[in-house]
Write a protein that holds these residues in place. Structure first.
Motif, PDB file in Angstrom:
ATOM      1  N   TRP A 216     -25.668   7.024  17.420  1.00  0.00           N
ATOM      2  CA  TRP A 216     -25.489   7.821  18.629  1.00  0.00           C
ATOM      3  C   TRP A 216     -24.580   7.115  19.643  1.00  0.00           C
ATOM      4  CZ3 TRP A 216     -27.181  12.702  18.708  1.00  0.00           C
ATOM      5  CH2 TRP A 216     -28.176  13.061  17.811  1.00  0.00           C
ATOM      6  N   ASN A 217     -23.771   6.222  19.186  1.00  0.00           N
ATOM      7  CA  ASN A 217     -22.904   5.480  20.112  1.00  0.00           C
ATOM      8  C   ASN A 217     -21.897   6.396  20.782  1.00  0.00           C
ATOM      9  OD1 ASN A 217     -23.936   2.827  19.708  1.00  0.00           O
ATOM     10  ND2 ASN A 217     -22.937   2.781  17.715  1.00  0.00           N
ATOM     11  N   GLN A 218     -21.649   6.133  22.057  1.00  0.00           N
ATOM     12  CA  GLN A 218     -20.679   6.918  22.832  1.00  0.00           C
ATOM     13  C   GLN A 218     -19.371   6.141  22.920  1.00  0.00           C
ATOM     14  OE1 GLN A 218     -24.161   8.783  25.734  1.00  0.00           O
ATOM     15  NE2 GLN A 218     -22.414   7.769  26.616  1.00  0.00           N
ATOM     16  N   LEU A 219     -18.355   6.626  22.234  1.00  0.00           N
ATOM     17  CA  LEU A 219     -17.065   5.934  22.228  1.00  0.00           C
ATOM     18  C   LEU A 219     -16.211   6.292  23.436  1.00  0.00           C
ATOM     19  CD1 LEU A 219     -16.061   6.217  18.454  1.00  0.00           C
ATOM     20  CD2 LEU A 219     -17.414   4.458  19.613  1.00  0.00           C
TER      21      LEU A 219
ATOM     22  N   PRO B 260     -15.547  -6.795  10.911  1.00  0.00           N
ATOM     23  CA  PRO B 260     -15.377  -5.354  10.691  1.00  0.00           C
ATOM     24  C   PRO B 260     -16.632  -4.734  10.093  1.00  0.00           C
ATOM     25  CG  PRO B 260     -13.545  -6.612   9.771  1.00  0.00           C
ATOM     26  CD  PRO B 260     -14.613  -7.605  10.123  1.00  0.00           C
ATOM     27  N   MET B 261     -16.822  -3.475  10.379  1.00  0.00           N
ATOM     28  CA  MET B 261     -17.930  -2.752   9.777  1.00  0.00           C
ATOM     29  C   MET B 261     -17.803  -2.778   8.249  1.00  0.00           C
ATOM     30  SD  MET B 261     -18.608   0.702  11.962  1.00  0.00           S
ATOM     31  CE  MET B 261     -19.823   0.742  13.264  1.00  0.00           C
TER      32      MET B 261
ATOM     33  N   ILE C 146     -13.922   1.373  21.178  1.00  0.00           N
ATOM     34  CA  ILE C 146     -13.650   1.546  19.746  1.00  0.00           C
ATOM     35  C   ILE C 146     -13.707   0.203  19.039  1.00  0.00           C
ATOM     36  CG2 ILE C 146     -11.876   2.172  18.059  1.00  0.00           C
ATOM     37  CD1 ILE C 146     -10.943   4.336  20.023  1.00  0.00           C
ATOM     38  N   SER C 147     -13.097  -0.804  19.665  1.00  0.00           N
ATOM     39  CA  SER C 147     -13.110  -2.142  19.073  1.00  0.00           C
ATOM     40  C   SER C 147     -14.531  -2.679  18.962  1.00  0.00           C
ATOM     41  CB  SER C 147     -12.255  -3.085  19.918  1.00  0.00           C
ATOM     42  OG  SER C 147     -12.290  -4.403  19.411  1.00  0.00           O
ATOM     43  N   SER C 148     -15.331  -2.469  20.023  1.00  0.00           N
ATOM     44  CA  SER C 148     -16.717  -2.938  19.994  1.00  0.00           C
ATOM     45  C   SER C 148     -17.514  -2.245  18.895  1.00  0.00           C
ATOM     46  CB  SER C 148     -17.378  -2.693  21.355  1.00  0.00           C
ATOM     47  OG  SER C 148     -16.778  -3.465  22.360  1.00  0.00           O
ATOM     48  N   PHE C 149     -17.279  -0.947  18.754  1.00  0.00           N
ATOM     49  CA  PHE C 149     -17.976  -0.181  17.712  1.00  0.00           C
ATOM     50  C   PHE C 149     -17.571  -0.662  16.323  1.00  0.00           C
ATOM     51  CE2 PHE C 149     -18.023   3.632  14.920  1.00  0.00           C
ATOM     52  CZ  PHE C 149     -19.393   3.842  14.887  1.00  0.00           C
ATOM     53  N   ALA C 150     -16.273  -0.854  16.117  1.00  0.00           N
ATOM     54  CA  ALA C 150     -15.741  -1.247  14.807  1.00  0.00           C
ATOM     55  C   ALA C 150     -16.120  -2.658  14.408  1.00  0.00           C
ATOM     56  CB  ALA C 150     -14.219  -1.098  14.796  1.00  0.00           C
TER      57      ALA C 150
END
Length: 209
Positions: free
Chosen positions: A114-117, A100-101, A79-83
């Motif tokens: 399509w990221n897998q969280l 941050p995004m 989640i942190s990597s995605f955010a």
């Protein structure tokens, strides 16, 4: 006091010291042997098998605990990597990585991402994600399945019944008790060592522990 009387008194005192040393040595050796014995019991305590029902309960506990670990160690990290823009493609502005995004970033991900969280490794599926979010349901299903499995399926056909020890809860109490006994015996041995040292006798070479 003449020389003879002085010598007799000194000899008597010396004999008393020798006797005290011998008694302390005997007690020291006895305590040392007890420590060795208790340490061996402590070594063997975790190696004994547990009752079948307790093993089943342990498997169900594993599901819940490992699921929590997976969430804490893997999903939160993802989640942190995605955010923080660490899961975008190579065309993404590298200057935004770690930040941050922005509005455009999250909207782009919502529209086309399509990221897998939950299972970030795209080459395989990790059922730990079920353990994390649906532990109770998984436990219920596993419990029902295990109830229909014979003891042999868990390996109990390969061991003699007398190899099965106490349950995990009792084993923990036993291990803690052994650790306490060893600690108390070690303290007692150290006190005996100090007494022997005060009488001029070293025990370092005879401790055997």
């Amino acid at each position: 006091m003449d020389t003879v009387e002085n010598f007799d008194a000194t000899t008597a005192a010396f004999e008393q010291v020798k006797k005290a040393v011998q008694q302390l040595k005997t007690e020291y050796q006895c305590v040392s042997e007890q420590i060795v014995q208790k340490k061996e019991e402590l070594r063997l305590a975790p190696l004994a098998y547990i009752p079948l029902d307790d093993l089943k309960a342990g498997i169900l506990e594993f599901v819940a605990k490992s699921g929590v670990r997976y969430g804490q160690e893997k999903i939160k990290e993802t989640i942190s990597s995605f955010a923080t823009n660490r899961m975008n493609g190579i065309a993404f502005d590298s200057k935004q990585v770690g930040k941050p995004m922005r509005y455009c970033d999250i909207e782009q991900s919502i529209s086309n991402g399509w990221n897998q969280l939950l299972t970030p490794n795209k080459t395989q599926f990790n059922d730990q994600v079920f353990y994390c979010f649906f532990a109770q349901l998984v436990q219920q299903g596993l419990s029902k399945l295990m109830d229909d499995m014979p003891p042999e399926a868990f390996g109990y056909g390969q061991i003699h019944p007398d190899k099965i020890g106490s349950c995990r809860a009792q084993r923990q109490i036993e291990i803690q008790g052994l650790e306490k006994e060893i600690s108390e015996l070690t303290l007692k041995r150290d006190e005996l060592s100090l007494k022997l040292t005060a009488l001029g006798y070293s025990v370092s070479a005879e401790s055997g522990v």
